[in-house]
Design a protein around this motif. Sequence first.
Motif, PDB file in Angstrom:
ATOM      1  N   ILE A   1       0.813  -1.213   0.000  1.00 16.59           N
ATOM      2  CA  ILE A   1       0.000   0.000   0.000  1.00 16.59           C
ATOM      3  C   ILE A   1       0.854   1.274   0.000  1.00 16.59           C
ATOM      4  O   ILE A   1       0.421   2.328   0.413  1.00 16.59           O
ATOM      5  CB  ILE A   1      -1.035   0.026   1.141  1.00 16.59           C
ATOM      6  CG1 ILE A   1      -0.366  -0.148   2.491  1.00 16.59           C
ATOM      7  CG2 ILE A   1      -2.129  -0.990   0.930  1.00 16.59           C
ATOM      8  CD1 ILE A   1      -1.247   0.309   3.627  1.00 16.59           C
ATOM      9  N   LYS A   2       2.068   1.149  -0.512  1.00 20.07           N
ATOM     10  CA  LYS A   2       2.880   2.362  -0.698  1.00 20.07           C
ATOM     11  C   LYS A   2       2.659   2.861  -2.133  1.00 20.07           C
ATOM     12  O   LYS A   2       2.849   2.099  -3.081  1.00 20.07           O
ATOM     13  CB  LYS A   2       4.350   1.999  -0.484  1.00 20.07           C
ATOM     14  CG  LYS A   2       5.227   3.198  -0.316  1.00 20.07           C
ATOM     15  CD  LYS A   2       6.645   2.780   0.033  1.00 20.07           C
ATOM     16  CE  LYS A   2       7.573   3.357  -0.998  1.00 20.07           C
ATOM     17  NZ  LYS A   2       8.730   2.591  -1.338  1.00 20.07           N
ATOM     18  N   PRO A   3       2.273   4.112  -2.326  1.00 21.64           N
ATOM     19  CA  PRO A   3       2.052   4.569  -3.696  1.00 21.64           C
ATOM     20  C   PRO A   3       3.363   4.681  -4.460  1.00 21.64           C
ATOM     21  O   PRO A   3       4.404   4.956  -3.879  1.00 21.64           O
ATOM     22  CB  PRO A   3       1.435   5.959  -3.530  1.00 21.64           C
ATOM     23  CG  PRO A   3       1.136   6.122  -2.090  1.00 21.64           C
ATOM     24  CD  PRO A   3       1.980   5.152  -1.329  1.00 21.64           C
TER      25      PRO A   3
ATOM     26  N   LEU B   1      -1.252  12.147  -7.535  1.00 16.33           N
ATOM     27  CA  LEU B   1      -2.540  12.095  -8.240  1.00 16.33           C
ATOM     28  C   LEU B   1      -3.573  11.228  -7.526  1.00 16.33           C
ATOM     29  O   LEU B   1      -4.738  11.205  -7.904  1.00 16.33           O
ATOM     30  CB  LEU B   1      -2.329  11.550  -9.660  1.00 16.33           C
ATOM     31  CG  LEU B   1      -1.515  12.471 -10.559  1.00 16.33           C
ATOM     32  CD1 LEU B   1      -1.048  11.731 -11.792  1.00 16.33           C
ATOM     33  CD2 LEU B   1      -2.340  13.687 -10.951  1.00 16.33           C
ATOM     34  N   LEU B   2      -3.135  10.500  -6.503  1.00 18.26           N
ATOM     35  CA  LEU B   2      -4.088   9.644  -5.793  1.00 18.26           C
ATOM     36  C   LEU B   2      -5.084  10.506  -5.019  1.00 18.26           C
ATOM     37  O   LEU B   2      -4.704  11.520  -4.439  1.00 18.26           O
ATOM     38  CB  LEU B   2      -3.355   8.753  -4.787  1.00 18.26           C
ATOM     39  CG  LEU B   2      -2.771   7.444  -5.296  1.00 18.26           C
ATOM     40  CD1 LEU B   2      -2.134   6.699  -4.133  1.00 18.26           C
ATOM     41  CD2 LEU B   2      -3.825   6.563  -5.947  1.00 18.26           C
ATOM     42  N   PRO B   3      -6.351  10.098  -4.994  1.00 19.00           N
ATOM     43  CA  PRO B   3      -7.301  10.842  -4.155  1.00 19.00           C
ATOM     44  C   PRO B   3      -6.809  10.903  -2.716  1.00 19.00           C
ATOM     45  O   PRO B   3      -6.225   9.930  -2.212  1.00 19.00           O
ATOM     46  CB  PRO B   3      -8.579  10.011  -4.268  1.00 19.00           C
ATOM     47  CG  PRO B   3      -8.451   9.245  -5.547  1.00 19.00           C
ATOM     48  CD  PRO B   3      -6.984   8.998  -5.726  1.00 19.00           C
TER      49      PRO B   3
ATOM     50  N   GLU C   1      -8.021  10.591   0.122  1.00 22.23           N
ATOM     51  CA  GLU C   1      -8.375   9.575   1.129  1.00 22.23           C
ATOM     52  C   GLU C   1      -7.498   8.326   1.041  1.00 22.23           C
ATOM     53  O   GLU C   1      -7.278   7.648   2.035  1.00 22.23           O
ATOM     54  CB  GLU C   1      -9.848   9.223   1.044  1.00 22.23           C
ATOM     55  CG  GLU C   1     -10.281   8.765  -0.303  1.00 22.23           C
ATOM     56  CD  GLU C   1     -11.802   8.741  -0.416  1.00 22.23           C
ATOM     57  OE1 GLU C   1     -12.308   8.167  -1.375  1.00 22.23           O
ATOM     58  OE2 GLU C   1     -12.451   9.304   0.484  1.00 22.23           O
ATOM     59  N   TYR C   2      -6.970   8.044  -0.160  1.00 16.04           N
ATOM     60  CA  TYR C   2      -6.060   6.895  -0.263  1.00 16.04           C
ATOM     61  C   TYR C   2      -4.705   7.226   0.352  1.00 16.04           C
ATOM     62  O   TYR C   2      -4.056   6.376   0.950  1.00 16.04           O
ATOM     63  CB  TYR C   2      -5.924   6.441  -1.725  1.00 16.04           C
ATOM     64  CG  TYR C   2      -7.180   5.753  -2.212  1.00 16.04           C
ATOM     65  CD1 TYR C   2      -7.359   4.386  -2.014  1.00 16.04           C
ATOM     66  CD2 TYR C   2      -8.199   6.475  -2.793  1.00 16.04           C
ATOM     67  CE1 TYR C   2      -8.528   3.768  -2.413  1.00 16.04           C
ATOM     68  CE2 TYR C   2      -9.374   5.854  -3.199  1.00 16.04           C
ATOM     69  CZ  TYR C   2      -9.535   4.499  -3.008  1.00 16.04           C
ATOM     70  OH  TYR C   2     -10.680   3.881  -3.381  1.00 16.04           O
TER      71      TYR C   2
ATOM     72  N   VAL D   1      -2.872   5.372   3.561  1.00 12.98           N
ATOM     73  CA  VAL D   1      -1.483   4.918   3.661  1.00 12.98           C
ATOM     74  C   VAL D   1      -0.844   5.479   4.932  1.00 12.98           C
ATOM     75  O   VAL D   1      -0.182   4.773   5.686  1.00 12.98           O
ATOM     76  CB  VAL D   1      -0.683   5.360   2.415  1.00 12.98           C
ATOM     77  CG1 VAL D   1       0.784   5.027   2.580  1.00 12.98           C
ATOM     78  CG2 VAL D   1      -1.257   4.715   1.166  1.00 12.98           C
TER      79      VAL D   1
ATOM     80  N   ILE E   1     -12.564   4.001   3.837  1.00  9.67           N
ATOM     81  CA  ILE E   1     -12.025   4.822   2.761  1.00  9.67           C
ATOM     82  C   ILE E   1     -12.823   6.097   2.529  1.00  9.67           C
ATOM     83  O   ILE E   1     -12.281   7.135   2.257  1.00  9.67           O
ATOM     84  CB  ILE E   1     -11.910   3.991   1.465  1.00  9.67           C
ATOM     85  CG1 ILE E   1     -10.721   3.054   1.606  1.00  9.67           C
ATOM     86  CG2 ILE E   1     -11.726   4.859   0.243  1.00  9.67           C
ATOM     87  CD1 ILE E   1     -10.647   2.011   0.558  1.00  9.67           C
ATOM     88  N   ALA E   2     -14.129   6.005   2.623  1.00  4.43           N
ATOM     89  CA  ALA E   2     -14.927   7.214   2.415  1.00  4.43           C
ATOM     90  C   ALA E   2     -16.043   7.213   3.439  1.00  4.43           C
ATOM     91  O   ALA E   2     -16.222   6.256   4.170  1.00  4.43           O
ATOM     92  CB  ALA E   2     -15.506   7.214   1.016  1.00  4.43           C
ATOM     93  N   GLU E   3     -16.787   8.287   3.451  1.00  7.41           N
ATOM     94  CA  GLU E   3     -17.952   8.291   4.326  1.00  7.41           C
ATOM     95  C   GLU E   3     -18.841   7.131   3.915  1.00  7.41           C
ATOM     96  O   GLU E   3     -19.068   6.916   2.741  1.00  7.41           O
ATOM     97  CB  GLU E   3     -18.733   9.588   4.121  1.00  7.41           C
ATOM     98  CG  GLU E   3     -18.078  10.764   4.772  1.00  7.41           C
ATOM     99  CD  GLU E   3     -18.817  12.052   4.442  1.00  7.41           C
ATOM    100  OE1 GLU E   3     -20.004  11.985   4.103  1.00  7.41           O
ATOM    101  OE2 GLU E   3     -18.180  13.100   4.539  1.00  7.41           O
TER     102      GLU E   3
ATOM    103  N   GLN F   1     -15.802  -0.273   1.422  1.00  6.25           N
ATOM    104  CA  GLN F   1     -14.922   0.870   1.550  1.00  6.25           C
ATOM    105  C   GLN F   1     -13.958   0.765   2.729  1.00  6.25           C
ATOM    106  O   GLN F   1     -13.216   1.689   3.004  1.00  6.25           O
ATOM    107  CB  GLN F   1     -15.762   2.139   1.694  1.00  6.25           C
ATOM    108  CG  GLN F   1     -16.325   2.568   0.369  1.00  6.25           C
ATOM    109  CD  GLN F   1     -17.673   3.215   0.503  1.00  6.25           C
ATOM    110  OE1 GLN F   1     -18.669   2.692   0.073  1.00  6.25           O
ATOM    111  NE2 GLN F   1     -17.697   4.365   1.116  1.00  6.25           N
ATOM    112  N   ALA F   2     -13.999  -0.348   3.434  1.00  9.20           N
ATOM    113  CA  ALA F   2     -13.106  -0.485   4.580  1.00  9.20           C
ATOM    114  C   ALA F   2     -11.665  -0.614   4.098  1.00  9.20           C
ATOM    115  O   ALA F   2     -11.411  -1.050   2.987  1.00  9.20           O
ATOM    116  CB  ALA F   2     -13.486  -1.703   5.413  1.00  9.20           C
TER     117      ALA F   2
END
Lengths: 285, 194
Positions: A6-8, A15-17, A19-20, A24, A45-47, A88-89
């Motif tokens: 999970i490392k970009p 450019l990642l949103p 929340e991502y 991380v 990840i999101a609401e 989304q978890a």
Amino acid sequence: MSIKVIKPTAAFASLLPTEYLELVADGPYASPKTINDLGTFKEIIAEHPHCAGCGVALGVRLTVASLPAPADTLIVGTAGCSFFGLAQAALNYSCSAFGNQNAVASGLKRMLKIRYPDTDKDVVVLVGDGGIADIGLDLTLHSWFRREKIATIMVDNEVYGNTGGQESGMTQEGQVLNMAPKGKNFAKIPVFELARVSGCVYGARVTVASPKKIGRVVRKAILLAREVGPTYVQIYTPCPTNFKFPPQQTINIAKKAEEGYYSFQEFISDDAQAYWEKNFASSTM
Amino acid sequence: MSITPYRVLVGPEGYLPPAAASRGILLPEKGEALIEGAIVPEEEAMQAIATKLLSAKNPFFFPGPQLLWDWKEGVALKAQAVKKLADLAGARVIPMPDYRPKYPMINPAVEINPNHPNLTIWHNKIDVCVFIGVHCHYANMALKIIRGGTSCYTIALCGEAGHEDAMISLCCMGMPELARLTEIIQSMKGEQAA
Ligand SMILES: Cc1ncc(C[n+]2csc(CCOP(=O)(O)OP(=O)(O)O)c2C)c(N)n1
Ligand code: SF4
């Protein structure tokens, strides 16, 4: 799972949103988290899109915060309100056809054991009462009879919440619902008791009014499933939308149930008790 | 009985377009590629990709998880090469970090999701898009939805067997192939400038 996964990559990180990126930086992977840490890390990840005051959403969050090894956990879900949160978890998640979850989980657990013989991979079923007690009951029981090393967690809102309020096997007798206008005419299916006689080595029945208890029993169920055998946790997760109570009443309703028909219960087999004492007796949880 | 060969053409083709494979479109072998359903030499497809990208009004690259996350040796370098290629082609980049459907909705200005890629394409008025680093089954699903509901021209730069559901698809896309495509775009841009 390696934290590296999970490392970009540097080229695309910006450019990642957001929340991502937050996931991380503040996800549950890097250091172990517990219920007490909720609110200090990013478990979703999101609401989430659940209704206000949803007990299932709370049950999912509390469970997710209780996993002993989130990076090495695979959650298996199915259709229902529990699915929305899980989609989304910040976790590995696999969705199965409605009711198939314990069969899918059995296969995944065996496959993971072959693929990663030296790492503990926890497979956790997290599903609604309809998914477990009705359409998936045979597959659930058979996974227990076969002593599959998976933890099964029911988020029990006593209704098919996601499809507008049909009765489930876990609905209480006499309960009137949107699509059960005459009231249910048989009692709650005793899944907790069935778990005890069908091979589960540990079981616990809790409500969302007791987050610390959820933290303790979910962790215990997963750690025992790793080594000893199948385990079962049943969490009462009231649904304001279908039971037509104000959303701020969810915890009160769960508390009341806990003082009555949904009292805290736990069972453990001799094998599991011995294993627990040997390995985790000094554990604070 | 007349049989009209199926062509993988720009949409909107309508609700539920068929999987191109079910209409007889075959995947290319190494050194080959697909243009609108026909197998052609790889070099010809690279030229066609360069032409499409450089003549597009609003081209976008959609890198998938295999390029967004640094999960194995060599990925970081490949990601760098892809970013360079997109920049050179004047294309913007929107990532596809997650395949799971997101509720209530994704933000189409910043991400694309394979379950409703049309939202991102409509929102950003994208006329040519490039899939890269997206796992094959999700790429094919998204490519089909795009063909069904939008008029966006789809290109797949695939590291595996290629995508019959894209309008142009390369297969076996490694670093040498990326370098060659970059070179073609570079020289085509040079010619256009001259
Ligand atoms: C095979 C199949 N049958 C029926 C459905 C429709 N369906 C979706 S969710 C659901 C009920 C879920 O109820 P429950 O498991 O209690 O979860 P809740 O939504 O209450 O959390 C049903 C019947 C389905 N998705 N698949
Ligand atoms: S219907 Fe009930 S269980 Fe489903 S999201 Fe709404 S409150 Fe939660």
